[in-house]
Enzyme design. Structure first.
Site, PDB file in Angstrom:
ATOM      1  N   SER A 302      -1.555   3.240   2.387  1.00  0.00           N
ATOM      2  CA  SER A 302      -2.531   1.937   2.142  1.00  0.00           C
ATOM      3  C   SER A 302      -2.657   1.812   0.751  1.00  0.00           C
ATOM      4  CB  SER A 302      -4.001   1.914   2.599  1.00  0.00           C
ATOM      5  OG  SER A 302      -4.514   0.840   2.545  1.00  0.00           O
ATOM      6  N   ASP A 313       8.553   0.769  -8.374  1.00  0.00           N
ATOM      7  CA  ASP A 313       9.201  -0.643  -8.553  1.00  0.00           C
ATOM      8  C   ASP A 313       9.582  -0.742  -9.931  1.00  0.00           C
ATOM      9  OD1 ASP A 313       9.405  -1.107  -5.828  1.00  0.00           O
ATOM     10  OD2 ASP A 313       8.118  -3.005  -5.811  1.00  0.00           O
ATOM     11  N   LYS A 327       1.323   1.886   6.031  1.00  0.00           N
ATOM     12  CA  LYS A 327       0.215   1.043   6.148  1.00  0.00           C
ATOM     13  C   LYS A 327       0.211  -0.149   5.409  1.00  0.00           C
ATOM     14  CE  LYS A 327      -4.687   0.319   6.684  1.00  0.00           C
ATOM     15  NZ  LYS A 327      -4.714  -0.740   5.746  1.00  0.00           N
TER      16      LYS A 327
END
Length: 560
Positions: A302, A313, A327
């Site tokens: 999460s 990224d 998740k």
């Protein structure tokens, strides 16, 4: 009692069971067979009301109606995704305490050792710390009543309580003959979510975040500022076993690492126009020149995946460890009239490159949970047809819909049966409670212990004798296992002795020092530095097409 000594063939067993069931059913006097049709929502609601009335009037025992309703709510939500969850009033309070990082009580970490409520460490600044409770103290009585043999789930009811109320504890302390008596005025206890923050050596800082609570960003800022003042030039950011927390705190934590104005994560629900973007806003506390390694494992979920995904990224740091849980669903909390709450999934979240993180799931929730911790990584399976995403700056290939796959995989050694046994039964901790003081008497403070104590043959022999007298399973086979696991036992002894003598922070410092994943990660900073060099190289060649990867430094081509 009827017993069966044989097994029916399946095709013969079914009609037998049906006939047996028919013999036990008492006719209600009605037979209103209706043509099959899909029931409406009104029909279903009426059927549930009828069922409740039937159970209340005719069930053969008294039942807890509230518990039945709890079960009905849970069953209703079980037909949705695995993370839409009902929380009872009692569990809701505990969840709030965990997420807010505070509760009212005396403030101790504890363990039940040999039936004794044993203090592992008072929480810094807590009422327990202020009155002088120490690691290793045994709480023998609470308000004059024995606590010997107390169960873990009973401790809360006897030690927690409203701020300003008093609890009296009688304590047995190593080396003191008489019981020590303490009146402790309960207070507001803040449980830190940034569990550890210290320098591993002259250059490398280490920060461990347990969860993303309401104060995590504030705690992290203080930790990073302290490490920076001590000369931190490299950072290990440990998110292993961090199951998540508040989305806003994940964004605020990412803020410490990313340039301002970066998209950290976006969420999107089922309705058009429901997308919400979350950006970094402040100048990062960790300078851009500081290489970062983020540690993750299958229990990183999460909010942890939001941070790891954003760092990956933007090519800001190296993700190291095991593929995360996966998740990628966002829950919103809705209170219910019964004092409980529903955590209802309202959106999916996506990393800056557009990656969804959520793993596939089915109605089998247990299989879903277990699959997260096996060795299979769907992102690394070349036989699967899956979309490929690219990092925002260096256009490295990354994957979605299966957690965050690390740039470099590192797996801790699995424990042997013997090692799992002595850990799960707290046998090393029990030994440290009894003998840690005498074994390390020459070390009067933690720094002396940390730099000067290494368990050796004498300590292993003493531990073996302790097992002979304590563990009913200990025999010749376990003695061989002890010899084979000598290095593991030495590391564990050192950690647990630190726990009993100097508390949780000291034990954490020893645990990290002996953690093979952390130690291997230190050797990976050359790759983390190469990542930063590649970003600088890209900046010099800004304007090339990221989709072709032409902005990537050849020195970093072999690191995903």
């Amino acid at each position: 009692m009827l017993t069966l000594d044989f097994i029916f063939p399946v095709r013969r067993l079914v009609p037998y069971l049906i006939s047996l069931l028919a013999a036990l059913v008492i006719s209600s006097g009605r037979s209103d067979a209706q043509p099959a049709r899909r029931p409406s929502i009104v029909d279903q609601a009426q059927a549930f009301g009828d069922l409740n009335d039937l159970v209340r009037r005719y069930y053969y025992e008294e039942v807890d109606q509230a518990a039945l309703y709890d079960g009905a709510i849970e069953g209703y939500l079980s037909r949705l995704d695995p993370h839409s969850t009902y929380i009872s009033a009692e569990d809701f309070r505990e969840m709030q305490e965990r997420l807010e990082g505070s509760f009212e009580g005396i403030g101790i970490y504890f363990e039940i050792i040999e039936s004794f409520l044993t203090v592992l460490s008072p929480i810094e600044g807590s009422p327990a710390a202020k009155v002088g409770l120490l690691p290793g103290d045994r709480i023998i009585k609470i308000d004059g009543k024995s606590s010997v043999g107390i169960k873990i789930n009973e401790v809360e009811g006897r030690l927690k309580g409203p701020k300003g109320t008093t609890v009296h504890v009688s304590v047995q302390r190593e080396g003191v003959d008489a019981l020590l008596e303490f009146d402790i005025v309960r207070g507001k206890i803040r449980v830190p979510s940034v569990r550890y923050a210290f320098m591993l050596n002259d250059e490398v800082g280490y920060v461990k975040i347990d969860r993303f609570s309401g104060r995590t960003s504030e705690e992290l800022s203080a930790a990073l500022e302290n490490l920076g003042s001590r000369g931190m030039a490299k950072l290990i950011f440990d998110l292993r076993n961090n199951g998540g927390g508040y989305l806003e705190q994940a964004v605020a934590v990412s803020d410490k690492l990313l340039d301002p104005g970066r998209l950290v994560v976006y969420t999107e629900g089922r309705r058009r126009g429901s997308r919400e973007d979350h950006f970094s806003r402040k100048k990062p506390l960790v300078p851009e020149a500081v290489p970062v390694i983020v540690l993750v494992n299958s229990r990183s979920a999460s909010a942890s995946e939001i941070v790891a995904g954003a760092v990956q990224d933007y090519d800001r740091g190296l993700i190291v460890g095991h593929t995360t849980f996966g998740k990628g669903l966002v829950q919103k909390q809705y209170g219910l009239q019964n004092g409980g709450a529903v955590l209802l999934t309202v959106a999916s979240y996506f990393t800056p490159s557009g990656r969804p993180i959520q793993r596939p799931y089915s109605d089998d929730r247990m299989a879903y949970l277990e699959a997260a911790h096996d060795d299979y990584d769907p992102n690394a399976d070349a036989t699967l047809d899956k979309p490929i995403y690219y990092t925002e700056i260096l256009a490295r290939e990354v994957y979605g819909s299966g957690g965050i796959t690390p740039d470099i995989a590192l797996h801790p050694d699995s424990l042997t049966v013997f090692e799992r046994h002595i850990v799960s039964e707290s046998l090393v901790l029990e030994f440290a409670t009894k003998h840690g003081q005498s074994i390390t008497r020459a070390h009067v403070d933690f720094n002396s212990f940390f730099t000067g104590f290494e368990p050796g043959k004498r300590e292993l022999t003493k531990f073996r004798k302790f097992l002979e007298n304590t563990d009913p399973k200990f025999g010749s086979e376990q003695e061989r296992s002890l010899k084979q696991s000598a290095e593991f036992v030495k590391r564990r002894l050192r950690r647990q002795i630190a726990q009993i003598r100097w508390g949780t922070a000291a034990a954490g410092r020893v645990a990290v020092e002996d953690d093979p994943v952390v130690q291997q990660s230190i050797s990976l900073f050359d790759k983390a530095l190469a990542l930063l060099d590649s970003r600088a190289f890209h900046d010099m060649r800004r304007g090339t097409s990221p989709a072709t990867g032409s902005g990537t430094d050849p020195a970093f081509e072999n690191v995903r």
